[in-house]
Motif scaffolding. Structure first.
Motif, short mmCIF file in Angstrom:
data_model
loop_
_atom_site.label_atom_id
_atom_site.label_comp_id
_atom_site.label_asym_id
_atom_site.label_seq_id
_atom_site.Cartn_x
_atom_site.Cartn_y
_atom_site.Cartn_z
N UNK A 153 4.50 -48.23 35.34
CA UNK A 153 4.67 -48.31 33.89
C UNK A 153 5.95 -47.63 33.48
N UNK A 154 6.94 -48.43 33.08
CA UNK A 154 8.21 -47.92 32.55
C UNK A 154 8.38 -48.46 31.14
N UNK A 159 3.40 -46.63 25.75
CA UNK A 159 3.07 -47.33 26.97
C UNK A 159 1.69 -47.99 26.96
N UNK A 160 1.67 -49.30 27.15
CA UNK A 160 0.43 -50.04 27.32
C UNK A 160 -0.23 -49.66 28.65
N UNK A 297 3.99 -35.03 26.90
CA UNK A 297 3.90 -35.21 28.34
C UNK A 297 2.58 -35.85 28.70
N UNK A 298 2.62 -36.81 29.63
CA UNK A 298 1.39 -37.38 30.17
C UNK A 298 0.69 -36.36 31.04
N UNK A 299 -0.64 -36.36 31.00
CA UNK A 299 -1.41 -35.41 31.81
C UNK A 299 -1.23 -35.66 33.30
N UNK A 311 9.92 -42.60 29.71
CA UNK A 311 9.26 -42.22 28.46
C UNK A 311 7.77 -42.51 28.48
N UNK A 312 7.30 -43.36 29.35
CA UNK A 312 5.86 -43.59 29.48
C UNK A 312 5.17 -42.34 30.01
#
Length: 413
Positions: A153-154, A159-160, A297-299, A311-312
């Protein structure tokens, strides 16, 4: 079945596609846009990113089109507080280069087409992602269902792919607002060019006590804004103003604002810059962009056979130019890990887990650095102003200067 499907054909997704393709990986990139954006957007490309571009054979071409920024100047009230040379941070590429994002993307797309003809699929909207254990299914409008051994996922901050995996998205400060625009270099011609680099009669000029009081007339930050190839940070009382050279005799200006001014025109931005720094800019027909900083931030960046990059995985303040470059460093780390996972499935779990651990650590460091950059640029007066200026002076001399140069060229991320 593809080896890898990348969701998102921006600069991070396309660079990752190139890095995988040069390793012989069967990779496809899905991009929702049918036509690339022509907005300037991200411009700064740091030495580690130039090393990545060298791996795919486009570094020399990009550098030839770009402006080399060999250092920076920090000023306040017309006085130069310190200078920074990027030569202290990188031997092979002793500079940062500036190029509008649409030109960078065009170079990457052209190279990817050479490596994987037809591998970029525009006009494809990804609807969902399912990890089935031994492969991943991507459902889309425009390509139907696509199967791949791994999916990346970029696809940006909205982000889907991240949402489909139910990965947490945690805020880490932010909230500041800025106005950004590109102008002709002061002194390159046009109205007001004759006044370029001369502090005006507004608040910034009055605060300086006149050019004679600084001892920096003609060599300070305002003068440096005229085609010097240097970045200039004006840490002024009313808030930061940043200035970066661009190709073709232009310069980007970014100013902290009190709120999100989406209806501002270029004259409004030029007025803010004049009032704070005394620099008079020529008129511009290009409307400025207002933006609000978000840091999230994503976990996690890994979920089975699906990985997040760019950025995803981490939305970082653009102040300091880290966002696109941080995503590229994700791509540099991920490409060999995925290639190993494909060649040796027994090593896949460990290789990808190590990627996840190291890149989330880098994202946290980048968020902290961006937070520091924004804090330094906030309005200041009195004791706080004197303390901030004293800190800048300390950071601008050895040994702190070398550490700072490494930080601002992303050598530790």
């Amino acid at each position: 079945m593809r080896d890898v499907v990348i969701v998102g054909g921006g600069p991070v997704g396309i660079l990752l596609g190139c890095l995988l393709a040069v390793r012989g990986v069967d990779v496809e990139v899905l991009e929702q846009r049918r036509q690339p954006s022509m907005r300037s957007r991200a411009i700064g490309i740091h030495p580690p990113s130039l090393g990545a571009l060298e791996q795919i054979g486009v570094a020399d071409d990009l550098i030839a089109r770009a402006v080399r920024i060999r250092g920076g100047i920090v000023s306040c009230d017309g006085r130069t507080l310190g200078r920074l040379s990027f030569a202290e941070a990188a031997a092979r590429y002793p500079f940062v280069v500036a190029l509008p994002q649409y030109e960078t993307e065009a170079l990457l797309r052209a190279r990817f087409e050479q490596l994987r003809p037809g591998g970029l699929r525009p006009g494809v909207t990804v609807l969902g992602v399912r990890d089935l254990g031994d492969h991943v299914e991507v459902t889309s409008r425009g390509r139907g269902t696509i199967r791949a051994r791994y999916v990346v996922g970029a696809d940006g901050a909205r982000s889907v792919v991240r949402d489909a995996l139910h990965i947490g998205w945690t805020s880490h400060g932010g909230g500041e607002t800025y106005l950004m625009g590109d102008f002709a270099e002061p002194g390159e011609g046009g109205a007001g060019a004759g006044n370029a680099g001369v502090r005006g009669e507004g608040a910034a000029g009055a605060a300086s006590g006149g050019a004679g009081s600084s001892g920096e007339a003609g060599s300070g930050a305002a003068g440096a804004a005229s085609g010097s190839g240097e970045a200039v940070l004006y840490f002024e009382r009313g808030g930061v103003v940043e200035s970066f050279p661009l190709p073709n005799g232009r310069r980007r200006w970014v100013a902290l604002t009190d709120g999100l001014v989406t209806d501002a025109c270029s004259a409004d931005l030029a007025g803010i810059i004049r009032d704070r720094t005394g620099v008079l800019l020529p008129p511009s027909a290009d409307p400025p962009s207002a933006f609000s900083v978000r840091q999230r931030l994503a976990d996690r960046m890994l979920a089975g056979r699906v990985v997040l990059v760019g950025d995803a995985a981490h939305e970082i303040s653009p102040i300091g130019g880290q966002g696109m470059n941080l995503g590229w460093l994700d791509a540099v780390a991920l490409a060999p890990a995925v290639a190993l996972a494909l060649a040796d499935p027994a090593s896949a779990e460990a290789a990808l887990a190590e990627f996840d651990r190291r890149r989330r650590r880098s994202a946290r460091m980048a968020a902290r650095q961006a937070g520091f950059n924004m804090a330094m640029g906030r309005p200041a007066s009195g004791v706080r102003l004197r303390a901030r200026n004293a800190l800048v002076r300390v950071l601008a001399v050895p040994p702190a200067r070398g550490i700072l140069a490494r930080a601002f060229t992303m050598r530790w991320l």
